[in-house]
Design a protein around this motif. Structure first.
Motif, mmCIF file in Angstrom:
data_model
loop_
_atom_site.group_PDB
_atom_site.id
_atom_site.type_symbol
_atom_site.label_atom_id
_atom_site.label_comp_id
_atom_site.label_asym_id
_atom_site.label_seq_id
_atom_site.Cartn_x
_atom_site.Cartn_y
_atom_site.Cartn_z
ATOM 1 N N TYR A 172 0.558 -1.063 -0.063
ATOM 2 C CA TYR A 172 -0.063 0.085 0.068
ATOM 3 C C TYR A 172 0.998 1.169 0.022
ATOM 4 O O TYR A 172 1.792 1.298 0.663
ATOM 5 C CB TYR A 172 -0.964 -0.153 1.341
ATOM 6 N N VAL B 24 0.986 -4.743 3.729
ATOM 7 C CA VAL B 24 -0.360 -4.793 4.415
ATOM 8 C C VAL B 24 -0.799 -6.101 4.192
ATOM 9 O O VAL B 24 -0.439 -6.898 3.499
ATOM 10 C CB VAL B 24 -1.306 -3.808 3.773
ATOM 11 N N SER B 25 -1.999 -6.638 4.952
ATOM 12 C CA SER B 25 -2.654 -7.673 4.734
ATOM 13 C C SER B 25 -3.843 -7.418 3.697
ATOM 14 O O SER B 25 -4.256 -6.315 3.292
ATOM 15 C CB SER B 25 -3.437 -8.011 6.136
ATOM 16 N N ASP C 185 -6.597 -8.033 4.246
ATOM 17 C CA ASP C 185 -7.945 -7.382 4.841
ATOM 18 C C ASP C 185 -7.734 -5.625 4.817
ATOM 19 O O ASP C 185 -8.793 -5.123 4.773
ATOM 20 C CB ASP C 185 -8.101 -7.627 6.318
ATOM 21 N N GLN C 186 -6.573 -5.327 4.975
ATOM 22 C CA GLN C 186 -6.412 -3.935 4.891
ATOM 23 C C GLN C 186 -6.787 -3.173 3.552
ATOM 24 O O GLN C 186 -7.124 -2.086 3.150
ATOM 25 C CB GLN C 186 -5.112 -3.440 5.449
ATOM 26 N N GLU D 146 -10.321 -2.891 3.266
ATOM 27 C CA GLU D 146 -11.046 -1.836 4.033
ATOM 28 C C GLU D 146 -10.204 -0.624 3.713
ATOM 29 O O GLU D 146 -10.389 0.415 4.689
ATOM 30 C CB GLU D 146 -10.953 -2.555 5.674
ATOM 31 N N ALA D 147 -9.458 -0.351 2.951
ATOM 32 C CA ALA D 147 -8.664 0.805 2.759
ATOM 33 C C ALA D 147 -9.520 2.112 2.395
ATOM 34 O O ALA D 147 -10.438 1.857 1.783
ATOM 35 C CB ALA D 147 -7.693 0.728 1.809
ATOM 36 N N ASN E 91 -17.092 -8.211 7.229
ATOM 37 C CA ASN E 91 -16.071 -7.043 6.918
ATOM 38 C C ASN E 91 -16.850 -5.904 5.961
ATOM 39 O O ASN E 91 -16.346 -4.902 5.882
ATOM 40 C CB ASN E 91 -14.612 -7.495 6.209
#
Ligand code: NAD
Length: 415
Positions: free
Chosen positions: A247, A276-277, A279-280, A283-284, A302
């Protein structure tokens, strides 16, 4: 994850669109079942001399509008229900893009990256042989999907033609150019998504504004989205693959990230971004989220954390039905897979036409025809969405199911 398996997700999507179609329930009932599913067992001789028994499927969902069409997936989680769902989504997708096809899909339960090139070839030929009596240019036309490539299509075609004893180049699509592939097939899925996204942004008054995006799944569909979308003002700030993500709010450089991915096999650990994962990535804080990997990644757990105002589904089935509702209630527009990623099968159809006529088109012609078709589809769906004030997925299903059911009605129910 959703409590539903992918096929149950499809059934729910059909039920959510059905009330807006004034049709007899019997047609809905027919659409809810695949016509036939072939299950095969492939004895794969490994390089060490032992044999591994591998399972594969090819599902024929509906052929009211033409021969079955859809890719073949190699993945360790492939199961019959997933292949059935993917074939049903292909029926909806082909009707969405107004192609003369029904829906089919194939899959092999295998982790392809654990195989040598020789093992991969033997497995692919075993699959092509196993489904050869179930397919053909006017019966069922397979193509690439997750972890299948033009090289694998070449082994498929070669096996099929040797079994039949004749040349039949349009029996598979996604082939290399030398074997009758089409210009413009490589980036077709991402490009089709770009045309559809451009139309949505236009209507939302956002086209031309600086926008950001993250991409979950940096394979064929996802990486080409990165390459193309700056044409419509989108800066990709995050990307992930099965090993992790990267990211950088200032933007990721496509050529540099691809160089890193080719060298290391992953986008994770890219020096131009923060690690980052996945998930990140989902959800960014971005304008557009592009899921381009597998099913069910945006789900009940999520969906409320997704900050993007648009979700462009380049993957098949990335948003569960529960998440679709949550996103809608939060004001996020979900451009559904069956429209957003239909560029791939549309250019596959162009390849099929070119192979049958021997008249091969320029890349410019392919792009123009793709743009025209998907812009028209978007416009018709957008109108239905506004008329009924429904989610875009529902509107897409209303139009596609209407087309398929109309085909079934003309044919009549027989035998
Ligand atoms: P691909 O094999 O080229 O790429 C898949 C990518 O997803 C890989 O980079 C892989 O590392 C990544 N991935 C796997 N698990 C992940 C995870 N948990 N988190 C993040 N990334 C993960 O496949 P593709 O052809 O690009 O297909 C991707 C999706 O697009 C699939 O859902 C497929 O059905 C859909 N699709 C593809 C096409 C096409 O023409 N290729 C057409 C229509 C739809």
């Amino acid at each position: 994850m959703s409590k539903m398996n992918p096929y149950e997700m499809f059934l729910k999507q059909v039920d959510e669109a059905a009330p807006f179609l004034k049709v007899e329930q019997e047609f809905i009932d027919i659409l809810k079942e695949p016509k036939e599913v072939l299950e095969i067992t492939i004895p794969l001789r490994l390089d060490d001399g032992t044999v591994k028994v591998v399972k594969g499927w090819r599902s024929h969902h509906n052929n009211a509008l033409g021969p079955y069409k859809g890719g073949v997936r190699y993945h360790s989680n492939v199961c019959k229900e997933e292949v059935m769902a993917l074939s049903a989504w292909m029926s909806i997708k082909c009707a969405t893009a107004m192609l003369p096809y029904g829906g089919g899909k194939g899959g092999i339960r295998i982790a392809p990256r654990e195989l040598s090139q020789g093992e991969l070839e033997r497995l692919s030929r075993g699959f092509a042989l196993g489904i050869s009596r179930f397919m053909g240019t006017d019966v069922d036309i397979p193509a690439p999907d997750v972890y299948t490539t033009p090289q694998i299509m070449s082994w498929f075609v070669d096996t099929y033609e040797k079994v039949k004893g004749w040349s039949e180049p349009s029996c598979y699509t996604g082939k290399p150019l030398e074997l009758g592939g089409s210009l413009g097939r490589g980036d077709a899925t991402a490009r089709g998504g770009m045309y559809v996204l451009r139309e949505a942004l236009k209507d939302m008054g956002l086209l031309g504004k600086p926008l950001t995006a993250t991409i979950q799944g940096y394979g064929n569909a996802g990486s080409f989205a990165h390459a193309l979308y700056d044409q419509i003002g989108i800066k990709v700030v995050g990307a992930s693959d099965s090993k992790g993500g990267t990211y950088n709010p200032k933007g990721l450089d496509y050529a540099d990230l691809m160089k890193h991915k080719r060298a290391s096999g992953t986008v994770s650990d890219y020096p131009g971004g923060e690690k980052v994962s996945t998930d990140q990535i989902l959800e960014a804080p971005v304008d557009i989220l592009i899921p381009a990997a597998l099913e069910g990644v945006v789900n009940e757990a999520n969906a409320a954390k997704v900050k993007a105002k648009i979700v462009l589904e380049l993957a098949n089935g990335p948003t569960t039905p529960e998440a679709d509702v949550i996103l809608h209630e939060n004001g996020t527009l979900v451009i559904p897979d069956v429209l957003a990623n239909s560029g791939g099968v549309t250019v596959s159809c162009f390849e099929w036409i070119q192979g049958r006529t021997g008249d091969f088109w320029s890349e410019k012609t392919v792009h123009e025809k793709l743009d025209e078709r998907l812009t028209q589809a978007f416009g018709e769906i957008w109108k239905i969405k506004k008329e009924h004030n429904i989610r875009m997925r529902q509107a897409t299903y209303v139009r596609a199911m209407g087309r398929i059911i109309s085909g079934m009605r003309f044919r009549g129910i027989w035998p």
